[in-house]
Design a protein around this motif. Structure first.
Motif, mmCIF file in Angstrom:
data_model
loop_
_atom_site.group_PDB
_atom_site.id
_atom_site.type_symbol
_atom_site.label_atom_id
_atom_site.label_comp_id
_atom_site.label_asym_id
_atom_site.label_seq_id
_atom_site.Cartn_x
_atom_site.Cartn_y
_atom_site.Cartn_z
ATOM 1 N N MET A 239 -10.458 7.226 7.905
ATOM 2 C CA MET A 239 -11.594 7.424 8.793
ATOM 3 C C MET A 239 -12.765 6.521 8.392
ATOM 4 N N GLY A 240 -12.970 6.341 7.109
ATOM 5 C CA GLY A 240 -14.027 5.440 6.649
ATOM 6 C C GLY A 240 -13.787 4.011 7.107
ATOM 7 N N ARG A 241 -12.543 3.558 6.999
ATOM 8 C CA ARG A 241 -12.226 2.199 7.475
ATOM 9 C C ARG A 241 -12.376 2.111 8.993
ATOM 10 N N GLY A 242 -12.044 3.190 9.693
ATOM 11 C CA GLY A 242 -12.233 3.200 11.142
ATOM 12 C C GLY A 242 -13.697 3.085 11.518
ATOM 13 N N ARG A 243 -14.543 3.845 10.836
ATOM 14 C CA ARG A 243 -15.988 3.782 11.115
ATOM 15 C C ARG A 243 -16.520 2.379 10.847
ATOM 16 N N SER B 285 -15.476 14.527 10.871
ATOM 17 C CA SER B 285 -16.086 13.250 10.494
ATOM 18 C C SER B 285 -17.275 12.997 11.396
ATOM 19 N N THR B 286 -18.281 12.346 10.859
ATOM 20 C CA THR B 286 -19.420 11.912 11.663
ATOM 21 C C THR B 286 -19.622 10.430 11.411
ATOM 22 N N TRP B 287 -19.611 9.665 12.487
ATOM 23 C CA TRP B 287 -19.825 8.234 12.418
ATOM 24 C C TRP B 287 -21.158 7.918 13.083
ATOM 25 N N LEU B 288 -21.995 7.160 12.407
ATOM 26 C CA LEU B 288 -23.229 6.641 12.990
ATOM 27 C C LEU B 288 -23.021 5.167 13.280
ATOM 28 N N VAL B 289 -23.288 4.779 14.520
ATOM 29 C CA VAL B 289 -23.027 3.408 14.968
ATOM 30 C C VAL B 289 -24.276 2.874 15.649
ATOM 31 N N ASP C 63 -26.542 10.193 21.822
ATOM 32 C CA ASP C 63 -27.511 9.097 21.719
ATOM 33 C C ASP C 63 -28.659 9.551 20.830
ATOM 34 N N LEU C 64 -28.872 8.837 19.736
ATOM 35 C CA LEU C 64 -29.979 9.143 18.829
ATOM 36 C C LEU C 64 -31.111 8.147 18.982
ATOM 37 N N GLY C 65 -31.102 7.354 20.046
ATOM 38 C CA GLY C 65 -32.158 6.364 20.274
ATOM 39 C C GLY C 65 -32.004 5.167 19.358
ATOM 40 N N GLY C 66 -31.111 4.268 19.697
ATOM 41 C CA GLY C 66 -30.859 3.083 18.882
ATOM 42 C C GLY C 66 -29.616 3.229 18.019
ATOM 43 N N THR C 67 -29.208 4.434 17.785
ATOM 44 C CA THR C 67 -27.989 4.727 17.034
ATOM 45 C C THR C 67 -27.208 5.779 17.815
ATOM 46 N N THR C 68 -25.913 5.703 17.737
ATOM 47 C CA THR C 68 -25.056 6.685 18.388
ATOM 48 C C THR C 68 -24.308 7.466 17.313
ATOM 49 N N ARG C 69 -24.299 8.780 17.485
ATOM 50 C CA ARG C 69 -23.526 9.631 16.569
ATOM 51 C C ARG C 69 -22.225 10.018 17.272
ATOM 52 N N LEU C 70 -21.119 9.800 16.564
ATOM 53 C CA LEU C 70 -19.807 10.215 17.036
ATOM 54 C C LEU C 70 -19.299 11.275 16.073
ATOM 55 N N VAL D 277 -19.867 2.706 22.452
ATOM 56 C CA VAL D 277 -19.068 3.516 21.546
ATOM 57 C C VAL D 277 -17.992 4.248 22.343
ATOM 58 N N PHE D 278 -18.384 4.867 23.439
ATOM 59 C CA PHE D 278 -17.436 5.593 24.282
ATOM 60 C C PHE D 278 -16.324 4.652 24.742
ATOM 61 N N GLY D 279 -16.706 3.494 25.246
ATOM 62 C CA GLY D 279 -15.714 2.536 25.739
ATOM 63 C C GLY D 279 -14.720 2.107 24.675
ATOM 64 N N ALA D 280 -15.199 1.867 23.469
ATOM 65 C CA ALA D 280 -14.309 1.456 22.381
ATOM 66 C C ALA D 280 -13.386 2.590 21.958
ATOM 67 N N VAL D 281 -13.900 3.804 21.924
ATOM 68 C CA VAL D 281 -13.116 4.943 21.460
ATOM 69 C C VAL D 281 -12.027 5.334 22.457
#
Length: 147
Positions: free
Chosen positions: A132-136, A8-12, A93-100, A19-23
Motif C-alpha cells: 500500500m505504501g508503494r501504491g500511495r 489505509s489513508t493516502w494524501l495526494v 477534497d481537503l483544498g489542494g490535497t485529496t484524502r483517499l 485521484v478518482f480517475g486514476a483509482v
C-alpha cells in the motif's frame, strides 16, 4: 482467523477528480503501482489483477465494480480469487490535497495464506502495508509528475 481488515489513508496533492480517475482506471495500475504486475479486463465491470509485493508469491484477484460514484467520492469493488471480500474507498477534497481512505475486508483463500495464517499473520500484514505504501507513492508520482 484467515480474515483480514486493512485501513489505509493516502494524501495526494492532486484534485479529487484526478485521484478518482486514476483509482477507477484498473488497467492503468501497472503504470504507477509496482506491485500490480498485470491487469486483464474480463468485462465492463470486472478485471483480474495479479499482485506481488515483497513476499515471494502472487495473489490473483478479481475485482468487480460495485459502487463508482464520483460526485460522492465513493468507490467499492467486490473481490474474489485468492482473497474474497471487498475494497472500499472514500475520496475527500481537503483544498489542494485529496484524502483517499481505503478499507479492505477479506478472507484469504490462497493456500499459503491459509496454511501459515497463525504464525505469519504479522508478516502478511507488513507485506500488505509495504504494498500500500508503494501504491500511495506511485499514485502521488503519477499524478504530480505526469508519469
Amino acid at each position: 482467523m484467515r480474515s483480514y481488515r486493512f485501513r489505509s489513508t493516502w494524501l495526494v496533492a492532486a484534485a479529487p477528480n484526478l485521484v478518482f480517475g486514476a483509482v477507477v482506471d484498473l488497467a492503468g495500475y501497472p503504470d504507477w503501482w509496482p506491485d500490480v504486475r498485470s491487469v486483464r479486463r474480463i468485462d465492463d465491470d470486472t478485471a483480474e489483477l495479479v499482485c506481488r509485493a515483497t513476499l515471494p508469491f502472487e495473489l490473483v484477484l478479481r475485482l468487480r465494480r460495485a459502487v463508482e460514484d464520483e460526485s460522492a467520492g465513493r468507490i467499492r469493488v467486490d473481490l474474489s480469487g485468492d482473497l474474497e471480500g471487498f475494497l472500499a474507498g472514500r475520496i475527500t477534497d481537503l483544498g489542494g490535497t485529496t484524502r483517499l481512505e481505503i478499507v479492505q475486508e477479506v478472507v484469504a483463500h490462497k493456500r499459503i495464506l491459509r496454511r501459515f495464517d497463525r504464525v505469519a499473520r504479522p508478516v502478511f500484514r507488513a507485506n500488505h502495508a509495504l504494498m500500500m505504501g508503494r501504491g500511495r507513492r506511485g499514485l502521488v508520482a503519477h499524478l504530480t509528475n505526469g508519469i
